[in-house]
Write a protein that holds these residues in place. Structure first.
Motif, PDB file in Angstrom:
ATOM      1  N   ALA A 177      59.114  -3.222 -72.088  1.00  0.00           N
ATOM      2  CA  ALA A 177      58.186  -2.138 -72.227  1.00  0.00           C
ATOM      3  C   ALA A 177      57.711  -1.919 -70.680  1.00  0.00           C
ATOM      4  O   ALA A 177      57.184  -0.788 -70.531  1.00  0.00           O
ATOM      5  CB  ALA A 177      57.094  -2.352 -73.134  1.00  0.00           C
ATOM      6  N   ARG A 178      57.664  -2.883 -69.830  1.00  0.00           N
ATOM      7  CA  ARG A 178      57.088  -2.983 -68.286  1.00  0.00           C
ATOM      8  C   ARG A 178      58.101  -2.906 -67.237  1.00  0.00           C
ATOM      9  O   ARG A 178      57.705  -2.918 -66.222  1.00  0.00           O
ATOM     10  CB  ARG A 178      56.074  -3.850 -68.452  1.00  0.00           C
ATOM     11  CG  ARG A 178      54.938  -3.751 -69.367  1.00  0.00           C
ATOM     12  CD  ARG A 178      53.770  -4.951 -68.902  1.00  0.00           C
ATOM     13  NE  ARG A 178      53.575  -4.709 -67.480  1.00  0.00           N
ATOM     14  CZ  ARG A 178      52.602  -5.378 -66.795  1.00  0.00           C
ATOM     15  NH1 ARG A 178      52.164  -6.629 -67.126  1.00  0.00           N
ATOM     16  NH2 ARG A 178      52.319  -4.920 -65.723  1.00  0.00           N
ATOM     17  N   ILE A 179      59.357  -2.936 -67.925  1.00  0.00           N
ATOM     18  CA  ILE A 179      60.554  -3.205 -66.737  1.00  0.00           C
ATOM     19  C   ILE A 179      60.325  -2.066 -65.661  1.00  0.00           C
ATOM     20  O   ILE A 179      60.945  -2.258 -64.479  1.00  0.00           O
ATOM     21  CB  ILE A 179      61.773  -3.392 -67.188  1.00  0.00           C
ATOM     22  CG1 ILE A 179      62.945  -4.042 -66.563  1.00  0.00           C
ATOM     23  CG2 ILE A 179      62.203  -2.245 -67.934  1.00  0.00           C
ATOM     24  CD1 ILE A 179      62.214  -5.589 -65.896  1.00  0.00           C
ATOM     25  N   ARG A 180      60.065  -0.886 -65.880  1.00  0.00           N
ATOM     26  CA  ARG A 180      59.981   0.533 -65.165  1.00  0.00           C
ATOM     27  C   ARG A 180      58.979   0.365 -64.248  1.00  0.00           C
ATOM     28  O   ARG A 180      59.130   1.360 -63.415  1.00  0.00           O
ATOM     29  CB  ARG A 180      60.334   1.507 -65.969  1.00  0.00           C
ATOM     30  CG  ARG A 180      61.605   1.675 -66.925  1.00  0.00           C
ATOM     31  CD  ARG A 180      61.583   2.798 -67.805  1.00  0.00           C
ATOM     32  NE  ARG A 180      62.721   2.778 -68.685  1.00  0.00           N
ATOM     33  CZ  ARG A 180      63.868   3.395 -68.494  1.00  0.00           C
ATOM     34  NH1 ARG A 180      64.112   3.977 -67.264  1.00  0.00           N
ATOM     35  NH2 ARG A 180      64.716   3.234 -69.363  1.00  0.00           N
ATOM     36  N   GLU A 181      57.954  -0.332 -64.161  1.00  0.00           N
ATOM     37  CA  GLU A 181      56.633  -0.133 -63.721  1.00  0.00           C
ATOM     38  C   GLU A 181      57.001  -0.672 -62.231  1.00  0.00           C
ATOM     39  O   GLU A 181      57.500  -1.727 -62.131  1.00  0.00           O
ATOM     40  CB  GLU A 181      55.577  -1.036 -64.305  1.00  0.00           C
ATOM     41  CG  GLU A 181      55.036  -0.696 -65.647  1.00  0.00           C
ATOM     42  CD  GLU A 181      54.032  -1.263 -66.166  1.00  0.00           C
ATOM     43  OE1 GLU A 181      53.679  -0.838 -67.384  1.00  0.00           O
ATOM     44  OE2 GLU A 181      53.502  -1.956 -65.622  1.00  0.00           O
ATOM     45  N   PRO A 182      56.486  -0.049 -61.255  1.00  0.00           N
ATOM     46  CA  PRO A 182      56.742  -0.370 -59.858  1.00  0.00           C
ATOM     47  C   PRO A 182      56.100  -1.645 -59.599  1.00  0.00           C
ATOM     48  O   PRO A 182      54.792  -1.838 -60.147  1.00  0.00           O
ATOM     49  CB  PRO A 182      56.199   0.722 -58.843  1.00  0.00           C
ATOM     50  CG  PRO A 182      56.283   1.795 -59.952  1.00  0.00           C
ATOM     51  CD  PRO A 182      56.108   1.644 -61.131  1.00  0.00           C
ATOM     52  N   PRO A 189      62.638   0.192 -60.446  1.00  0.00           N
ATOM     53  CA  PRO A 189      62.141   1.654 -60.316  1.00  0.00           C
ATOM     54  C   PRO A 189      62.989   2.521 -58.945  1.00  0.00           C
ATOM     55  O   PRO A 189      63.006   3.329 -59.191  1.00  0.00           O
ATOM     56  CB  PRO A 189      60.470   1.306 -59.790  1.00  0.00           C
ATOM     57  CG  PRO A 189      60.371  -0.095 -60.347  1.00  0.00           C
ATOM     58  CD  PRO A 189      61.487  -0.756 -60.521  1.00  0.00           C
ATOM     59  N   ALA A 190      63.441   1.511 -58.150  1.00  0.00           N
ATOM     60  CA  ALA A 190      64.232   2.170 -57.257  1.00  0.00           C
ATOM     61  C   ALA A 190      65.630   2.837 -57.707  1.00  0.00           C
ATOM     62  O   ALA A 190      65.978   3.986 -57.416  1.00  0.00           O
ATOM     63  CB  ALA A 190      64.681   1.228 -55.955  1.00  0.00           C
ATOM     64  N   ASN A 210      69.407  14.052 -60.601  1.00  0.00           N
ATOM     65  CA  ASN A 210      69.056  15.011 -61.882  1.00  0.00           C
ATOM     66  C   ASN A 210      69.790  14.127 -63.091  1.00  0.00           C
ATOM     67  O   ASN A 210      70.280  14.607 -64.042  1.00  0.00           O
ATOM     68  CB  ASN A 210      69.809  16.322 -61.807  1.00  0.00           C
ATOM     69  CG  ASN A 210      68.795  17.302 -61.158  1.00  0.00           C
ATOM     70  OD1 ASN A 210      67.803  16.651 -61.066  1.00  0.00           O
ATOM     71  ND2 ASN A 210      69.194  18.441 -61.013  1.00  0.00           N
ATOM     72  N   GLY A 211      69.927  12.819 -62.961  1.00  0.00           N
ATOM     73  CA  GLY A 211      70.310  11.988 -64.116  1.00  0.00           C
ATOM     74  C   GLY A 211      69.079  11.174 -64.691  1.00  0.00           C
ATOM     75  O   GLY A 211      67.823  11.359 -64.356  1.00  0.00           O
ATOM     76  N   ARG A 212      69.324   9.984 -65.264  1.00  0.00           N
ATOM     77  CA  ARG A 212      68.330   9.078 -65.695  1.00  0.00           C
ATOM     78  C   ARG A 212      68.952   7.678 -66.051  1.00  0.00           C
ATOM     79  O   ARG A 212      70.371   7.615 -65.907  1.00  0.00           O
ATOM     80  CB  ARG A 212      68.035   9.667 -67.063  1.00  0.00           C
ATOM     81  CG  ARG A 212      68.817   9.540 -68.287  1.00  0.00           C
ATOM     82  CD  ARG A 212      68.296  10.235 -69.546  1.00  0.00           C
ATOM     83  NE  ARG A 212      69.527  10.238 -70.639  1.00  0.00           N
ATOM     84  CZ  ARG A 212      70.243  11.194 -71.095  1.00  0.00           C
ATOM     85  NH1 ARG A 212      70.465  11.927 -70.274  1.00  0.00           N
ATOM     86  NH2 ARG A 212      71.113  11.007 -72.083  1.00  0.00           N
ATOM     87  N   LEU A 213      68.057   6.760 -66.051  1.00  0.00           N
ATOM     88  CA  LEU A 213      68.543   5.331 -66.346  1.00  0.00           C
ATOM     89  C   LEU A 213      68.035   4.816 -67.605  1.00  0.00           C
ATOM     90  O   LEU A 213      66.971   5.061 -68.172  1.00  0.00           O
ATOM     91  CB  LEU A 213      67.842   4.570 -65.406  1.00  0.00           C
ATOM     92  CG  LEU A 213      67.971   2.916 -65.431  1.00  0.00           C
ATOM     93  CD1 LEU A 213      69.311   2.465 -65.140  1.00  0.00           C
ATOM     94  CD2 LEU A 213      67.007   2.321 -64.584  1.00  0.00           C
TER      95      LEU A 213
END
Length: 604
Positions: A545-550, A564-565, A574-577
């Protein structure tokens, strides 16, 4: 008379409605114009910073600078525009200390370098959003002064050795080799920056003069390396004497550096001036269109109001006297209902416009915070990379001196080298995350490119990690920025390897006998999918749940900016992870790129 009064009231209400409907359009136009003004002010501030750096540049190349009153006044004006208040190190202080370059042991003007870097940071030059200008500025204002300053330090060190006739050779040679290592490192960075600028320009002929001066500087450094190495190996002082008496090498390198500085900064100034002219043209066009739209809207509104008033007067005048009261009541009720409906629609539109304005304001605030983070990371990178180069050179010298003496220091030196590599990776992650320049997307064979990146990255991973590629795009071309996407793929492979092996290269699960990473490509509807799957320990729901937080990380040694990078690079395409993971069952990271090639960068 009563009919005319009612008609004019209705016309006035209609005018109010039209004004309210035009208000959001006027606000949007105002914010677009303000954004254009901010962009122009940013480029002009960068031009002033470049001019200020050029005025102080002779000091960094060993040339005296006699500042007359007009030059001082110009410098004071530029400092006020860039710093807003008196800087910690002013141009006056740099002038007072400029004689240090002739008398110091290392031949460098530290005050001029510090002042130039302060200008580079505060004017925003180091964070220029256009790739070609960014690399040119880094090469000239950040790397070239380090090359010339350290080169001069090596020459002065050799002069001391020649004057002492070899006395205290060990200590003197170590200082010279350390300065020489710094020279080579700074020269490597400068050449890489110029190559990146040339690649982004697409016009190699414009860089012919720079390449010629850079090759001349390379030849001087190569000659210096041979002399220093020869003296270090056999202590032959005559080779040093011949080198020093052949010509004034420090002055020659300074002259070459000054010519290269002029060529690079002229090109950077041309890029900034072209961009400034384009922004001003866009700004003028926005003003002209806004003014024309305003005139058309006012004219149309005036005609509409006049026509409506005339028709309403005719309707009211035609009413019969006996039905005046009833018809007026019915008319007013109908108009009141229409007005209420119009106001309801207007309120709904106004609420939507306010929500969009709030979102735009939040985005501007986020952009401001990212710019501050970018300035901070740029300062950290500048302050840390030179000391890291010194540590790397010192470790190399220690390893050579202690080699074969049986002191058992190999493990400690290895830890030093690994520490330097880790610190350099952290600096790279910080710069990757803070850099907001647009992508330069080029169509190419993604499978072929990806296979090369994986093979090169696999060389630096533990031997027990097995990597397999399943490439499913055949010969299909995809638009992508190779440099940015390579950073994302390398980060994913390193993360997977660390999940399997741990930072210390010891398995995290003593029972695990197979460490596998699979990277694959495939078509996923209107996207291209790059998937990296590992059979590691996976992540708990809390970590996922927190892995995308800087700045969030579960590692003992990490920045928390890797994921995040990667996500930022995907968004710039214009894509996504997408991330899937379950504790005990490994993890799957998927980068989705659009097939239509419409990235935020410029597709070629």
């Amino acid at each position: 008379m009563t009919g005319k009064i009612a008609s004019r009231k209705a016309g006035l209400n209609l005018a109010k409605i039209v004004v309210l409907l035009l208000l959001p359009v006027v606000l949007f136009g105002f914010f677009y114009i303000r954004e254009a003004e901010r962009d122009i002010a940013t480029v002009e501030l960068e031009l002033k910073g470049l001019e200020l750096a050029n005025l102080v540049s002779p000091i960094m190349f060993g040339k005296p600078l006699a500042a007359d009153d007009r030059l001082k006044q110009r410098m004071a004006g530029l400092e006020s525009a860039i710093f807003g208040k008196k800087p910690q190190l002013s141009f006056e202080a740099v002038l007072a200390a400029q004689n240090n370059i002739a008398s110091s042991d290392d031949g460098q003007s530290r005050e001029a370098e510090d002042y130039t870097f302060d200008v580079l940071t505060r004017s925003g030059l180091i964070l220029d959003s256009e790739a070609q200008s960014y690399f040119l500025i880094i090469a000239a204002l950040a790397d070239l002064p380090d090359v010339i300053g350290n080169y001069r330090a090596v020459v002065f060190g050799l002069k001391h050795i020649a004057a002492a006739r070899g006395v205290a050779k060990q200590a003197s040679t170590s200082d010279v080799l350390m300065a020489l290592g710094n020279t080579l490192e700074a020269h490597r960075r400068m050449k890489n920056s110029l190559k990146s600028a040339e690649a982004n320009s697409g016009k190699p002929k414009e860089y012919a003069v720079m390449a010629k001066q850079c090759d001349r500087l390379t030849a001087d450094i190569s000659e210096l390396v041979v002399v220093a190495k020869t003296f270090h190996d056999d202590g032959n002082i005559s080779r040093v004497d011949d080198f020093l008496h052949s010509k004034d090498h420090a002055a020659q390198a300074s002259d070459t550096g000054a010519l290269l500085w002029t060529a690079i900064t002229d090109k950077a100034r041309q890029q900034l001036e072209n961009r400034n002219a384009s922004l001003r043209k866009t700004y003028g066009l926005l003003l002209a269109v806004g003014f024309a739209c305003g005139l058309v809207a006012l004219g149309y509104a005036l005609i509409m109001f006049t026509e409506n008033l005339r028709k309403l007067d005719e309707v009211e005048g035609a009413k019969a006297a006996e039905t005046t009261a009833r018809l007026e009541a019915e008319t007013m009720a109908a108009k009141l209902g229409e007005l209420n409906d119009g106001m309801a629609v207007l309120n709904k539109d106004l609420s939507a416009n306010i929500a969009r304005l709030n979102a735009a304001q939040d985005e501007l605030l986020k952009k401001g915070r990212m710019e501050q983070l970018g300035q901070l990371t740029a300062t950290i990178a500048h302050e840390l990379r030179n000391p890291l180069g010194t540590v790397r050179t010192s470790a190399f010298l220690l390893e050579r001196k202690l080699q074969g003496k049986g002191l058992g220091t190999e493990a400690q030196i290895e830890r030093i080298n690994k520490g330097v590599v880790r610190c350099d990776n952290i600096i790279t992650q910080l710069l990757d995350f803070s850099r907001t320049r647009k992508l330069t997307a080029t169509k190419g064979n993604l499978d072929q490119w990806l296979e090369g990146v994986v093979q090169e990255t696999a060389k630096g991973l533990p031997a027990s990690v097995q990597i397999s590629c399943v490439l499913g795009l055949a010969d299909g071309d995809v638009a992508f920025d190779a440099a940015r996407l390579e950073r994302a793929v390398i980060n994913l492979l390193n993360n997977a390897s660390e999940a399997l092996m741990g930072r210390s290269e010891r398995p995290t699960d003593s029972q695990r006998t197979s460490h596998q990473i699979e990277i694959s490509t495939a078509l996923a509807q209107d996207h291209v999918a790059i998937r990296v799957r590992d059979n590691g320990p996976g992540m708990s729901p809390e970590v996922l749940a927190r892995i995308r937080e800087p700045l969030f990380t579960t590692k003992n040694f990490g920045t928390g900016l890797g994921i995040p990078a990667i996500e930022q690079i995907a968004h710039q395409h214009n894509g996504r992870l997408e991330i899937e993971s379950e504790a005990g069952h490994g993890s799957l990271f998927t980068i989705l790129l659009p097939l239509d090639g419409q990235q935020q960068g410029e597709a070629a």
